[in-house]
Design a protein around this motif. Structure first.
Motif, PDB file in Angstrom:
ATOM      1  N   THR A  62      -9.158  53.164  39.813  1.00 32.82           N
ATOM      2  CA  THR A  62      -8.183  52.328  39.119  1.00 32.82           C
ATOM      3  C   THR A  62      -6.795  52.709  39.603  1.00 32.82           C
ATOM      4  O   THR A  62      -6.526  53.868  39.945  1.00 32.82           O
ATOM      5  CB  THR A  62      -8.267  52.545  37.591  1.00 32.82           C
ATOM      6  N   PRO A  63      -5.870  51.737  39.662  1.00 36.81           N
ATOM      7  CA  PRO A  63      -4.522  52.018  40.203  1.00 36.81           C
ATOM      8  C   PRO A  63      -3.611  52.712  39.195  1.00 36.81           C
ATOM      9  O   PRO A  63      -2.489  52.264  38.929  1.00 36.81           O
ATOM     10  CB  PRO A  63      -4.015  50.622  40.586  1.00 36.81           C
ATOM     11  N   THR A  64      -4.119  53.778  38.638  1.00 40.68           N
ATOM     12  CA  THR A  64      -3.307  54.566  37.720  1.00 40.68           C
ATOM     13  C   THR A  64      -3.791  56.006  37.741  1.00 40.68           C
ATOM     14  O   THR A  64      -4.962  56.272  38.015  1.00 40.68           O
ATOM     15  CB  THR A  64      -3.399  53.997  36.287  1.00 40.68           C
ATOM     16  N   LEU A  65      -2.852  56.942  37.465  1.00 42.86           N
ATOM     17  CA  LEU A  65      -3.198  58.352  37.518  1.00 42.86           C
ATOM     18  C   LEU A  65      -2.360  59.104  36.500  1.00 42.86           C
ATOM     19  O   LEU A  65      -1.125  58.954  36.441  1.00 42.86           O
ATOM     20  CB  LEU A  65      -2.927  58.908  38.916  1.00 42.86           C
ATOM     21  N   SER A  66      -3.025  59.919  35.656  1.00 45.39           N
ATOM     22  CA  SER A  66      -2.325  60.753  34.684  1.00 45.39           C
ATOM     23  C   SER A  66      -2.454  62.209  35.100  1.00 45.39           C
ATOM     24  O   SER A  66      -3.569  62.713  35.290  1.00 45.39           O
ATOM     25  CB  SER A  66      -2.912  60.548  33.283  1.00 45.39           C
ATOM     26  N   LEU A  67      -1.294  62.878  35.220  1.00 44.34           N
ATOM     27  CA  LEU A  67      -1.257  64.281  35.616  1.00 44.34           C
ATOM     28  C   LEU A  67      -0.778  65.075  34.397  1.00 44.34           C
ATOM     29  O   LEU A  67       0.397  64.981  33.987  1.00 44.34           O
ATOM     30  CB  LEU A  67      -0.314  64.475  36.802  1.00 44.34           C
ATOM     31  N   ASP A  68      -1.684  65.857  33.786  1.00 42.15           N
ATOM     32  CA  ASP A  68      -1.381  66.590  32.556  1.00 42.15           C
ATOM     33  C   ASP A  68      -1.183  68.082  32.841  1.00 42.15           C
ATOM     34  O   ASP A  68      -1.707  68.631  33.811  1.00 42.15           O
ATOM     35  CB  ASP A  68      -2.515  66.428  31.530  1.00 42.15           C
ATOM     36  N   GLY A  69      -0.465  68.740  31.931  1.00 45.88           N
ATOM     37  CA  GLY A  69      -0.318  70.187  31.958  1.00 45.88           C
ATOM     38  C   GLY A  69       0.454  70.708  33.140  1.00 45.88           C
ATOM     39  O   GLY A  69       0.178  71.824  33.622  1.00 45.88           O
TER      40      GLY A  69
END
Length: 535
Positions: free
Chosen positions: A478-485
């Motif tokens: 999917t054309p989305t990315l979440s980068l946590d921490g």
């Protein structure tokens, strides 16, 4: 006296009845011939001279004219056996229950049985040729020569079909093809005749003429000339009228060279044809017939042929079952060793110049090396001779490509090239640019443009040199990315795409974002200052 008269009457009547029953052989008188000399040379038994006189009422026995026809009673003629030679066998056949072999000599009374998908070609010593087709059973009734070389040849078709090419016969000859339904008598012609299981006899005349008579009623006779066919059915008492044969097919579009194992023979339809018949032979006279095929359309596929030159005869068959005139041509089959099967790239694939193109193929049996031809934008690009490998890699600039292969076997015999395979090469597109959302202190959400089915590759680094400062990488669909921490500081990110049709982009522009440092809360500051206040 009365007894003597009775004997004379009986003798005359018996001679008359014998004359009625007799079959005759015509002999053409030569210069110097006499009745006495002819009777001595050609007839058996006693009273030969009187037998000729009885058979030729009104003949001048003392003076024969050159060219004059003298009838000889067939049952008194001295014949010479004239065997027929088995010229060619394709498939399997028997004679009198034993295996039939090429070169064998067959005499009268022989019974020939031709198996399915088999052909037997017979050669008479005068050059006449008879081809027995598959599933035929034929009895040789007579094979004899007169002293003047005129022939007596009788074949009985119990079942099946034959094609006959008879050379011009001499006066007095008797050449007949019989079935239980009808008899075909010829002088010199090319024709076909068959005896079907239903009791129908079919005769088709391709050249010259024949006389067809009903077996049950010899007086019912019909002349059939070139371009005509006649159908006689069991139980007929009157012969039907001949029918016109269908015209020959147009074979001008039959290819001169076939390079595939399955030969696809296609030609225009023939007006009035209900089905079509194709013969293949190894010689133009069709004495070495390989196969025959019948189909309801003029599109016939034939497999399992050895490489070589073939001669083709094709014809239409009318609704009544008459085979028409033949069209004839030839072609060459060059299909071995077979070209390899191609496994990559797929037909019409789109590739990028980012990576070398890899051509991959199978390994046919007995292959020793391959000829590889590559064209770019319609012009030669590369010609490669590969020994053992079944793959070839090369750097391909953008353009439209096609390629093909040929196999060389252990005898260094080169097979035909495969069909052209095509692909295109394009410059890799740019990877996408992302939008950033830094709503949380340690979280960054990236979004970009993409299509369903695409795969996205991403990399996260602390600096512009991704190889040295890489922090994380991965893929997403999917054309989305979440980068946590994430710890506070500056980060660099880049993305590339592999589209649903396999196109690989390069990495897009390197983009930068920052995770801010966590500032101390005012509450913590108050707690730190509280001891000072109490003092």
């Amino acid at each position: 006296m009365k007894n003597s008269f009775f004997v004379v009457v009986v003798f005359v009547l018996s001679s008359f009845c014998e004359d009625l029953r007799a079959q005759y052989v015509d002999y053409v008188a030569q210069p110097g011939d006499t009745v006495s000399a002819i009777s001595e040379r050609f007839l058996n038994g006693s009273a030969r001279w009187s037998a000729i006189r009885r058979s030729n009422p009104g003949i001048n026995i003392h003076k024969l004219q050159p060219g004059q026809i003298v009838r000889l009673p067939e049952d008194r003629v001295r014949f010479v056996a004239s065997p027929v030679k088995v010229l060619k066998i394709n498939g399997y056949a028997k004679c009198n229950g034993a295996d039939l072999e090429e070169g064998a000599s067959l005499n009268a009374a022989a019974v020939i049985e031709v198996e399915e998908e088999s052909f037997v070609t017979l050669l008479l010593d005068d050059g006449s040729i008879i081809i027995l087709e598959p599933n035929s059973r034929v009895h040789i009734g007579d094979l004899r020569d007169l002293p003047n070389s005129a022939k007596h040849v009788i074949f009985n078709i119990e079942s099946g079909r034959m094609e006959v090419d008879v050379v011009s016969q001499k006066p007095g000859a008797r050449f007949e093809i019989s079935t239980p339904t009808a008899t075909t008598a010829v002088r010199g012609t090319r024709f076909r005749t068959s005896n079907q299981a239903s009791g129908v006899t079919i005769t088709e005349v391709l050249d010259g003429q024949v006389d067809v008579s009903l077996s049950a009623q010899k007086s019912a006779k019909q002349r059939v000339t070139r371009g005509q066919g006649l159908i006689a059915a069991s139980g007929d008492t009157v012969l039907r009228k001949p029918e016109a044969l269908l015209a020959s097919p147009d074979l001008s579009n039959v290819a001169e060279l076939y390079t595939r194992i399955v030969v696809d023979l296609t030609f225009p339809e023939i007006s009035g044809a209900a089905s079509y018949w194709v013969w293949l032979a190894r010689d133009p006279k069709f004495t070495d017939v390989v196969t025959s095929v019948q189909h309801d359309q003029p599109n016939i596929k034939i497999a399992n042929l050895a490489d070589g030159r073939y001669y083709l005869r094709a014809r239409g068959i009318s609704k009544t079952g008459l085979h028409g005139f033949d069209g004839q041509t030839s072609f060459v089959l060059h299909a071995r060793p077979e070209a390899p099967f191609v496994s990559a790239p797929a037909l019409n694939a789109r590739l990028t110049s980012l990576n070398p193109v890899q051509l991959v193929w199978s390994s046919p049996q007995n292959a020793t090396f391959y000829s590889l031809e590559i064209e770019k934008d319609g012009a030669p690009f590369a010609h490669v001779e590969e020994n053992a490998p079944t793959h070839y890699s090369f750097s391909a600039p953008p353009g439209n490509y096609r390629w093909r292969l040929a196999t060389h076997d252990t005898n260094r015999h080169a097979g035909p090239f495969s069909d052209w395979m095509t692909f295109s090469v394009i410059d890799p597109p740019q990877g996408p640019r992302a939008d950033f959302d830094l709503t949380d202190d340690d979280k960054c959400t990236l979004t970009w443009q993409g299509d369903a089915g695409d795969i996205f590759y991403w990399q996260l680094a602390r600096g512009n040199d991704f190889e040295k400062t890489l922090v994380a990488e991965g893929t997403t669909i999917t054309p989305t990315l979440s980068l946590d921490g994430l710890e506070s500081g500056v980060y660099f990110v880049r993305i590339r795409t592999v589209t649903n049709d396999g196109i690989e982009s390069i990495y897009g522009d390197v983009q930068q974002f920052e995770i801010p440092k966590n500032e101390p809360s005012p509450l913590w500051l108050l707690l730190l200052c509280l001891p000072l206040v109490l003092l």
